[in-house]
Motif scaffolding. Structure first.
Motif, PDB file in Angstrom:
ATOM      1  N   VAL A   1       0.856  -1.186   0.000  1.00  0.00           N
ATOM      2  CA  VAL A   1       0.000   0.000   0.000  1.00  0.00           C
ATOM      3  C   VAL A   1       0.890   1.233   0.000  1.00  0.00           C
ATOM      4  CG1 VAL A   1      -1.957  -1.101   1.165  1.00  0.00           C
ATOM      5  CG2 VAL A   1      -0.163   0.003   2.534  1.00  0.00           C
ATOM      6  N   CYS A   2       0.347   2.330  -0.549  1.00  0.00           N
ATOM      7  CA  CYS A   2       1.143   3.548  -0.667  1.00  0.00           C
ATOM      8  C   CYS A   2       0.209   4.724  -0.921  1.00  0.00           C
ATOM      9  CB  CYS A   2       2.135   3.393  -1.819  1.00  0.00           C
ATOM     10  SG  CYS A   2       3.090   4.855  -2.235  1.00  0.00           S
ATOM     11  N   PHE A   3       0.534   5.880  -0.361  1.00  0.00           N
ATOM     12  CA  PHE A   3      -0.179   7.105  -0.700  1.00  0.00           C
ATOM     13  C   PHE A   3       0.416   7.726  -1.957  1.00  0.00           C
ATOM     14  CE2 PHE A   3      -1.429   7.165   3.835  1.00  0.00           C
ATOM     15  CZ  PHE A   3      -2.774   7.534   3.722  1.00  0.00           C
ATOM     16  N   HIS A   4      -0.454   8.292  -2.786  1.00  0.00           N
ATOM     17  CA  HIS A   4      -0.046   9.163  -3.897  1.00  0.00           C
ATOM     18  C   HIS A   4      -0.810  10.465  -3.698  1.00  0.00           C
ATOM     19  CE1 HIS A   4       0.947  10.893  -7.652  1.00  0.00           C
ATOM     20  NE2 HIS A   4      -0.120  10.502  -8.318  1.00  0.00           N
ATOM     21  N   GLY A   5      -0.199  11.406  -2.944  1.00  0.00           N
ATOM     22  CA  GLY A   5      -0.960  12.555  -2.479  1.00  0.00           C
ATOM     23  C   GLY A   5      -2.009  12.062  -1.506  1.00  0.00           C
ATOM     24  N   ASP A   6      -3.264  12.407  -1.757  1.00  0.00           N
ATOM     25  CA  ASP A   6      -4.376  11.882  -0.951  1.00  0.00           C
ATOM     26  C   ASP A   6      -4.979  10.626  -1.564  1.00  0.00           C
ATOM     27  OD1 ASP A   6      -4.015  13.918   0.827  1.00  0.00           O
ATOM     28  OD2 ASP A   6      -5.864  15.004   0.339  1.00  0.00           O
ATOM     29  N   LEU A   7      -4.507  10.240  -2.741  1.00  0.00           N
ATOM     30  CA  LEU A   7      -4.972   9.002  -3.374  1.00  0.00           C
ATOM     31  C   LEU A   7      -4.189   7.824  -2.818  1.00  0.00           C
ATOM     32  CD1 LEU A   7      -5.188  10.223  -7.090  1.00  0.00           C
ATOM     33  CD2 LEU A   7      -6.957  10.322  -5.313  1.00  0.00           C
ATOM     34  N   ILE A   8      -4.639   6.614  -3.149  1.00  0.00           N
ATOM     35  CA  ILE A   8      -4.027   5.398  -2.609  1.00  0.00           C
ATOM     36  C   ILE A   8      -3.707   4.442  -3.748  1.00  0.00           C
ATOM     37  CG2 ILE A   8      -4.409   3.365  -1.135  1.00  0.00           C
ATOM     38  CD1 ILE A   8      -6.319   5.186   0.526  1.00  0.00           C
ATOM     39  N   LEU A   9      -2.513   3.855  -3.692  1.00  0.00           N
ATOM     40  CA  LEU A   9      -2.116   2.768  -4.572  1.00  0.00           C
ATOM     41  C   LEU A   9      -2.003   1.504  -3.735  1.00  0.00           C
ATOM     42  CD1 LEU A   9       0.631   4.708  -6.495  1.00  0.00           C
ATOM     43  CD2 LEU A   9      -1.251   3.527  -7.648  1.00  0.00           C
ATOM     44  N   SER A  10      -2.511   0.392  -4.263  1.00  0.00           N
ATOM     45  CA  SER A  10      -2.436  -0.872  -3.518  1.00  0.00           C
ATOM     46  C   SER A  10      -2.444  -2.038  -4.490  1.00  0.00           C
ATOM     47  CB  SER A  10      -3.606  -0.993  -2.528  1.00  0.00           C
ATOM     48  OG  SER A  10      -4.856  -0.951  -3.196  1.00  0.00           O
ATOM     49  N   LYS A  11      -1.908  -3.185  -4.018  1.00  0.00           N
ATOM     50  CA  LYS A  11      -1.947  -4.395  -4.828  1.00  0.00           C
ATOM     51  C   LYS A  11      -2.110  -5.603  -3.928  1.00  0.00           C
ATOM     52  CE  LYS A  11       1.496  -6.767  -6.358  1.00  0.00           C
ATOM     53  NZ  LYS A  11       1.771  -7.795  -5.310  1.00  0.00           N
ATOM     54  N   ALA A  12      -2.566  -6.694  -4.534  1.00  0.00           N
ATOM     55  CA  ALA A  12      -2.761  -7.948  -3.810  1.00  0.00           C
ATOM     56  C   ALA A  12      -2.202  -9.094  -4.636  1.00  0.00           C
ATOM     57  CB  ALA A  12      -4.245  -8.188  -3.521  1.00  0.00           C
ATOM     58  N   ALA A  13      -1.859 -10.178  -3.958  1.00  0.00           N
ATOM     59  CA  ALA A  13      -1.365 -11.374  -4.638  1.00  0.00           C
ATOM     60  C   ALA A  13      -2.426 -11.910  -5.590  1.00  0.00           C
ATOM     61  CB  ALA A  13      -0.992 -12.434  -3.602  1.00  0.00           C
TER      62      ALA A  13
END
Length: 495
Positions: A238-250
């Motif tokens: 998980v990671c913030f991009h400004g106030d947006l969020i980036l995420s990934k799953a297996a």
């Protein structure tokens, strides 16, 4: 001077060199650049895996035939030790760089990298530690994610050395291992993702708070946002991009960009009393920012989050494969770049600024054939010239029924149509194929579609699975680490 196709603003990294450790063929799980270097100084990065800690510098810029320099090769811990994560901090008095490492041992270790010595051990977690994060506003505030389903906040201030645990995030957060955490740039919010498919958004007090340094750490039982709807498998990044969020799953083979509806970091942080506490098995998402109407209300609940984009990450089915976001810099005039490495030694890059630039160009109605107006990263597909005696070179490509229509203007001012030569081109340019390729990479119209990488680099000759990537502060260097004791260095603006 860079050519139009290699304008520094749009240039993406290329392979510089790759290495495989002779004495270690296990997984390097984590890599981080030292974030406190003075501008213009040669960057430093750390790599950890097994019980190995490598402190390295990228090749010197402007000097030929230079290689990665290994400053320290530290072997720390018992033979069964396996470090999964690392993060940099520093001694605020001396300025010395310090590295926090953790893994299958439930303790966090703090290493003096200049001397290669263990300084401190932070016990407290009840299981392996899968991620560490340092506050972007205070290098003495450290967060850790554990198999014990909690996130802990630590104070590294020597004044709090007797009771370093400042807060525990627990309760209605996660029910299983927490795999990934990330601070917001303000330091007041923290993301966590875990084996339970849940992503939580925690509001933090300003640390150090009144409990820091005491034997009663602050306990936070409820996140202000929680969802299990974004992903259907283990959330490992998980990671913030400004106030947006980036995420990934297996197993999902994509990175998702999404937003929490109603959240803005420009507003004051919500108080703990606003965190949603009512447990409802039917509610997979709970939010303090877009509350669900009461059971007696006739009002229909609005969406509590919005999926925005998806980025394609093929051949990435296993857990512990983490993307990295270079946030970009206004002062350096660099764009945000997303990077990921799969199980086949392929490194993918997406320049997030290209997406808006492409949309602006598309909406302008300009001719795609006008190279003065077309963004330099939109390189048209050009058929290679073949021998005049080769009859296959004369066959025209039929239009594919799957190609999308476009609002681009494809005609030139001289009346020539799509598929004809541009003046000075050696071969025929296929504009239909060009537009299809651009749409696959840059079109933001449908949040379900996945965007193909803007660039792909292959780490040749070394088969490995990418575990994590890291960026230097100026965005020039990207380092990827992974299985089989492999790490690779990629560079922008090398010429």
């Amino acid at each position: 001077m860079a050519s139009r196709q290699h304008k520094p603003e749009w240039e993406l990294p290329s392979m510089r060199e790759a290495h495989q450790m002779s004495e270690f063929r296990g997984d390097f799980y984590s890599v981080k650049f030292y974030p406190y270097s003075k501008p213009g100084s040669r960057p430093i990065f750390a790599i950890v895996g097994g019980r190995h800690i490598l402190i390295c510098r990228p090749p010197a810029v402007g000097k030929e035939n230079t290689k990665v320099e290994v400053i320290q090769n530290i072997v720390e811990g018992e033979p069964e030790e396996d470090y999964y994560t690392c993060v940099w901090t520093k001694d605020l008095e001396s300025g010395d760089p310090l590295l926090c490492v953790a893994g299958n041992n439930a303790n966090i270790k703090i290493i003096d990298v200049l001397r290669g010595k263990l300084l401190r051990v932070l016990p407290g977690h009840g299981g392996e530690i899968d991620d560490l994060a340092i506050s972007p506003v205070n290098p003495y505030i450290l967060a850790s994610a554990s198999e014990d389903s909690t996130v802990r906040i630590w104070s590294l201030d020597p004044a709090h050395s007797q009771q370093p645990c400042a807060a525990i995030l627990e309760g209605e957060g996660h029910k299983e291992t927490v795999m990934s955490i990330a601070f917001h740039s303000s330091g007041r919010y923290l993301l966590s993702g875990g084996v339970d498919h849940i992503i939580n958004f925690w509001t933090l007090p300003e640390f150090p708070d009144s409990n820091t340094g005491t034997n009663k750490p602050t306990r936070i039982y409820y996140p202000h946002f929680s969802t299990s709807e974004i992903h259907l498998d283990i959330v490992d990044c998980v990671c913030f991009h400004g106030d947006l969020i980036l995420s990934k799953a297996a197993n999902e083979e994509c990175i998702v960009l999404w937003s929490i509806n109603g959240f803005s970091s420009s507003n004051p942080p919500p108080p703990p009393s606003l965190a949603p506490t009512t447990h409802d098995a039917q509610r997979e998402t709970r939010s303090a920012f877009a509350p669900v109407p009461s059971s007696t209300s006739q009002e229909q609940p609005g969406p509590q989050y919005t999926r925005l984009l998806q980025f394609s990450t093929p051949e990435s089915p296993i857990i512990f494969m983490r993307f990295s976001l270079y946030p970009g810099s206004t002062s350096l005039k660099t764009n945000p770049i997303l990077a990921f490495c799969n199980t086949q030694s392929k490194v993918y890059f997406w320049d997030l600024a290209r997406l808006n630039k492409y949309q602006d160009f598309k909406n302008s109605g300009s001719s795609i054939k006008d190279s003065n107006l077309r963004p330099s990263f939109l390189n048209p597909f050009q058929h290679r010239n073949r021998s005049a005696g080769n009859p296959l070179s004369r066959i025209q490509r039929d239009n594919s029924p799957t190609e999308s229509s476009s609002s681009f203007a494809t005609g030139n001012s001289d009346g020539t149509g799509a598929g004809e030569k541009e003046k000075g081109d050696k071969g025929r340019i296929d504009w239909e194929r060009s537009m299809k390729g651009w749409q696959d990479k840059y079109e933001m119209g449908d949040s379900i579609d996945v965007l193909e990488p803007h660039k792909e680099e292959m780490v040749k000759g070394l088969g490995f699975t990418g575990r994590q990537l890291a960026w230097s502060a100026d965005g020039m260097w990207c380092v990827v680490v992974g299985s089989a004791g492999v790490f690779a260095v990629l560079q922008r603006w090398g010429k």
